[in-house]
Design a protein around this motif. Sequence first.
Motif, PDB file in Angstrom:
ATOM      1  N   ARG A  24      39.932  38.268  32.122  1.00 52.89           N
ATOM      2  CA  ARG A  24      38.514  37.943  32.313  1.00 52.89           C
ATOM      3  C   ARG A  24      38.153  37.993  33.796  1.00 52.89           C
ATOM      4  NH1 ARG A  24      34.526  35.563  29.180  1.00 52.89           N
ATOM      5  NH2 ARG A  24      32.562  35.821  30.342  1.00 52.89           N
ATOM      6  N   LEU A  25      39.052  37.508  34.657  1.00 57.77           N
ATOM      7  CA  LEU A  25      38.795  37.590  36.091  1.00 57.77           C
ATOM      8  C   LEU A  25      38.697  39.037  36.564  1.00 57.77           C
ATOM      9  CD1 LEU A  25      40.955  34.800  37.776  1.00 57.77           C
ATOM     10  CD2 LEU A  25      38.481  34.877  37.487  1.00 57.77           C
ATOM     11  N   HIS A  26      39.483  39.907  35.954  1.00 56.85           N
ATOM     12  CA  HIS A  26      39.431  41.330  36.305  1.00 56.85           C
ATOM     13  C   HIS A  26      38.023  41.877  36.070  1.00 56.85           C
ATOM     14  CE1 HIS A  26      40.736  45.480  36.777  1.00 56.85           C
ATOM     15  NE2 HIS A  26      40.293  45.769  35.566  1.00 56.85           N
ATOM     16  N   VAL A  27      37.403  41.438  34.991  1.00 56.71           N
ATOM     17  CA  VAL A  27      36.038  41.860  34.675  1.00 56.71           C
ATOM     18  C   VAL A  27      35.032  41.176  35.588  1.00 56.71           C
ATOM     19  CG1 VAL A  27      34.249  41.844  32.896  1.00 56.71           C
ATOM     20  CG2 VAL A  27      36.619  42.376  32.280  1.00 56.71           C
ATOM     21  N   GLU A  28      35.181  39.864  35.754  1.00 55.62           N
ATOM     22  CA  GLU A  28      34.212  39.089  36.521  1.00 55.62           C
ATOM     23  C   GLU A  28      34.227  39.438  38.003  1.00 55.62           C
ATOM     24  OE1 GLU A  28      31.909  37.088  35.331  1.00 55.62           O
ATOM     25  OE2 GLU A  28      32.600  37.372  33.258  1.00 55.62           O
ATOM     26  N   PHE A  29      35.389  39.739  38.540  1.00 51.83           N
ATOM     27  CA  PHE A  29      35.473  40.053  39.969  1.00 51.83           C
ATOM     28  C   PHE A  29      34.653  41.299  40.306  1.00 51.83           C
ATOM     29  CE2 PHE A  29      37.416  41.769  43.838  1.00 51.83           C
ATOM     30  CZ  PHE A  29      37.441  40.627  44.652  1.00 51.83           C
ATOM     31  N   ALA A  30      34.598  42.217  39.377  1.00 51.91           N
ATOM     32  CA  ALA A  30      33.865  43.463  39.603  1.00 51.91           C
ATOM     33  C   ALA A  30      32.362  43.234  39.739  1.00 51.91           C
ATOM     34  CB  ALA A  30      34.143  44.452  38.468  1.00 51.91           C
ATOM     35  N   THR A  31      31.869  42.074  39.302  1.00 48.65           N
ATOM     36  CA  THR A  31      30.437  41.786  39.408  1.00 48.65           C
ATOM     37  C   THR A  31      30.043  41.355  40.815  1.00 48.65           C
ATOM     38  OG1 THR A  31      30.630  39.421  38.852  1.00 48.65           O
ATOM     39  CG2 THR A  31      30.490  40.991  37.013  1.00 48.65           C
ATOM     40  N   GLY A  32      31.026  40.997  41.634  1.00 45.62           N
ATOM     41  CA  GLY A  32      30.738  40.555  42.992  1.00 45.62           C
ATOM     42  C   GLY A  32      30.397  39.084  43.117  1.00 45.62           C
ATOM     43  N   GLU A  33      30.503  38.337  42.022  1.00 43.16           N
ATOM     44  CA  GLU A  33      30.145  36.913  42.052  1.00 43.16           C
ATOM     45  C   GLU A  33      31.284  36.019  42.544  1.00 43.16           C
ATOM     46  OE1 GLU A  33      27.720  35.375  38.682  1.00 43.16           O
ATOM     47  OE2 GLU A  33      28.151  37.324  37.778  1.00 43.16           O
ATOM     48  N   ILE A  34      32.503  36.529  42.561  1.00 44.80           N
ATOM     49  CA  ILE A  34      33.655  35.719  42.961  1.00 44.80           C
ATOM     50  C   ILE A  34      33.982  36.001  44.428  1.00 44.80           C
ATOM     51  CG2 ILE A  34      36.118  35.326  42.599  1.00 44.80           C
ATOM     52  CD1 ILE A  34      35.701  35.963  39.661  1.00 44.80           C
ATOM     53  N   PRO A  35      33.990  34.977  45.268  1.00 42.20           N
ATOM     54  CA  PRO A  35      34.281  35.194  46.691  1.00 42.20           C
ATOM     55  C   PRO A  35      35.771  35.362  46.951  1.00 42.20           C
ATOM     56  CG  PRO A  35      33.920  32.864  46.273  1.00 42.20           C
ATOM     57  CD  PRO A  35      33.657  33.572  44.973  1.00 42.20           C
ATOM     58  N   GLY A  36      36.087  36.016  48.047  1.00 44.68           N
ATOM     59  CA  GLY A  36      37.480  36.130  48.467  1.00 44.68           C
ATOM     60  C   GLY A  36      38.264  37.164  47.697  1.00 44.68           C
ATOM     61  N   PHE A  37      39.580  37.046  47.766  1.00 46.69           N
ATOM     62  CA  PHE A  37      40.484  37.966  47.100  1.00 46.69           C
ATOM     63  C   PHE A  37      41.021  37.350  45.816  1.00 46.69           C
ATOM     64  CE2 PHE A  37      40.737  39.859  51.343  1.00 46.69           C
ATOM     65  CZ  PHE A  37      40.746  41.210  51.036  1.00 46.69           C
ATOM     66  N   HIS A 242      48.112  45.029  43.635  1.00 48.50           N
ATOM     67  CA  HIS A 242      48.486  43.859  44.425  1.00 48.50           C
ATOM     68  C   HIS A 242      47.305  42.894  44.501  1.00 48.50           C
ATOM     69  CE1 HIS A 242      50.021  41.309  47.591  1.00 48.50           C
ATOM     70  NE2 HIS A 242      48.964  41.582  48.325  1.00 48.50           N
ATOM     71  N   PHE A 243      46.112  43.433  44.691  1.00 49.00           N
ATOM     72  CA  PHE A 243      44.882  42.654  44.681  1.00 49.00           C
ATOM     73  C   PHE A 243      43.842  43.458  43.906  1.00 49.00           C
ATOM     74  CE2 PHE A 243      45.040  45.285  48.472  1.00 49.00           C
ATOM     75  CZ  PHE A 243      43.836  45.974  48.408  1.00 49.00           C
ATOM     76  N   GLU A 244      42.766  42.804  43.511  1.00 44.32           N
ATOM     77  CA  GLU A 244      41.706  43.512  42.811  1.00 44.32           C
ATOM     78  C   GLU A 244      41.044  44.513  43.766  1.00 44.32           C
ATOM     79  OE1 GLU A 244      40.427  43.134  39.149  1.00 44.32           O
ATOM     80  OE2 GLU A 244      42.523  43.254  39.732  1.00 44.32           O
ATOM     81  N   GLY A 245      41.052  45.774  43.373  1.00 42.66           N
ATOM     82  CA  GLY A 245      40.558  46.854  44.217  1.00 42.66           C
ATOM     83  C   GLY A 245      41.664  47.756  44.715  1.00 42.66           C
TER      84      GLY A 245
END
Length: 321
Positions: A24-37, A242-245
Amino acid sequence: MQIARETLLRSYRAMRTIRMFEERLHVEFATGEIPGFVHLYCGEEASAVGVCANLTDKDTIASTHRGHGHCIAKGVEVSGMMAEIYGRSTGVCRGKGGSMHIADLTCGMLGANGIVGGGPPLICGAALSHKTLRNGGVAVAFYGDGASNEGSTLESLNLATVWKLPAVFVVEDNGYGEATGASYACAGTQQARAAAFGMPYMECDGSDYFAVHQAAGEAIAHARGGNGPVMLHVHLARWYGHFEGDAMTYRAPDEVAEARRDHDCLKLFRQRVTEAALFEASALDEIDTAVTDEIEAAVRKAKSDPLPQSPDLLADVYVRY
């Protein structure tokens, strides 16, 4: 090896929670709403859960930058973790830690750590506390193959042996220190390193929950019995970068697909317990549904919870004893 049914169900739920939390974080991070790495633990679930299933509330662990799985396995509350990752004031660290710095001392989680090799020194201190207080506790450090080269880790191995600490050093070897292959960057073997510091060495397949559970159980029992530290080398594979992206251009084209197909710890767990008639597939399906609902509720709550305010900057700065 006999494992109680309750432990198996609890372990399956923990592994499924980690998997769904991370996906779920993999999906949510792509929205730009989660700060940091964000560094995801998918594919490695059996390591955290297999180890922590042998721990008690009095035991302590220290984690890595890839810490969500360790947090969940040790009992950190999922909704509070999600809020923390979203930077909300309702997070377990009041929104000040984020993904790489989640901690919850109430359940023995000393913290995830953005410093490579930052965990081993912490658990030397925790293990010394357990030994001094004679409370029977064990301290466990999770760290990667990259961190195994850090001076802080090597010094901790030495100190734990010199002081005969109730400590277990878990090397989660996913084959890469960020984008550098362990076969290139790690001289010698982890076994030889353990031998150099005079501590027992064990290794296991990190996609096999039962193998991890057994090896970790023996290592933790050794340390808890006052026999000094142990190194546990867990071989596993991460499914995301290693990190998202991270484009993962350093990996073979079929490497991740093969890991997902042949080394999925959840699939292997389900296959083993259903073939042994320990559980019906429907019982595990019910857990999957419940976890899906839990993750969905955690995301909704995190998105609606308040952000920290200016006065919060001065809170939790000092600790008074």
